[in-house]
Design an enzyme around this catalytic site. Structure first.
Site, PDB file in Angstrom:
ATOM      1  N   CYS A  69      13.540  35.616 -47.188  1.00 21.21           N
ATOM      2  CA  CYS A  69      13.895  34.126 -46.917  1.00 21.21           C
ATOM      3  C   CYS A  69      13.552  33.304 -48.108  1.00 21.21           C
ATOM      4  O   CYS A  69      12.050  33.474 -48.518  1.00 21.21           O
ATOM      5  CB  CYS A  69      12.744  33.703 -45.738  1.00 21.21           C
ATOM      6  SG  CYS A  69      12.491  32.085 -45.271  1.00 21.21           S
ATOM      7  N   CYS A  72      10.651  30.628 -47.531  1.00 22.38           N
ATOM      8  CA  CYS A  72       9.424  31.150 -47.196  1.00 22.38           C
ATOM      9  C   CYS A  72       8.824  31.561 -48.560  1.00 22.38           C
ATOM     10  O   CYS A  72       7.408  31.528 -48.738  1.00 22.38           O
ATOM     11  CB  CYS A  72       9.331  32.544 -46.525  1.00 22.38           C
ATOM     12  SG  CYS A  72      10.176  32.754 -44.810  1.00 22.38           S
TER      13      CYS A  72
END
Length: 144
Positions: A69, A72
């Site tokens: 991600c 993230c």
């Protein structure tokens, strides 16, 4: 004498009673004798996560993330700086949602990064997406 708080060890998950006025004095775990505060987020699996949330008197600030991600990865240094600056007033933890899908389902996480603040074993606040350090600091100040 100040109020004693339960603090879960980031190394062995032992629960320690620490006087609130001694949190900044570098307390060590009574079980493994390692530092209770490292200034870094603690990577947790489902079992360890449940222990930290249920047994800690400190707010637990959690970052639910995945290695693939991009947002993230953008959140990671912000979260790390918050942990370094705000411990010992809260415990900062990271949970890999790919390795721990049960937690994601239990909390209803649909997008990552997902940030949660827990107090007294319950969700006290949540945020989806990348956040700034001010949000994390406000959670710690409000819940601490």
């Amino acid at each position: 004498m100040s109020e004693a708080l339960h603090v879960v060890c980031p190394h062995c998950d032992g629960v320690n009673r620490i006087p609130a006025d001694k949190l900044s004095a570098g307390p060590k775990c009574g079980r493994c004798h390692k530092a209770l505060f490292t200034g870094e987020p603690v990577a947790l699996d489902e079992r360890r996560f449940e222990t930290h949330v249920a047994r800690s008197d400190l707010p637990v600030i959690a970052d639910f993330w995945a290695a693939w991600c991009g947002p993230c990865r953008a959140m990671a240094p912000i979260f790390e700086r918050a942990a370094a600056g705000l411990e010992p007033h809260a415990r900062f933890v990271k949970v890999d949602v790919d390795a721990n899908p049960q937690i994601s389902a239990k909390l209803g996480i649909r997008g990552i990064p997902a940030l949660f603040a827990f107090k007294g074993g319950k969700v006290a606040a949540s945020h989806s997406g990348v956040a700034d350090a001010a949000l994390l600091k406000s959670w710690v100040e409000r819940l601490g």
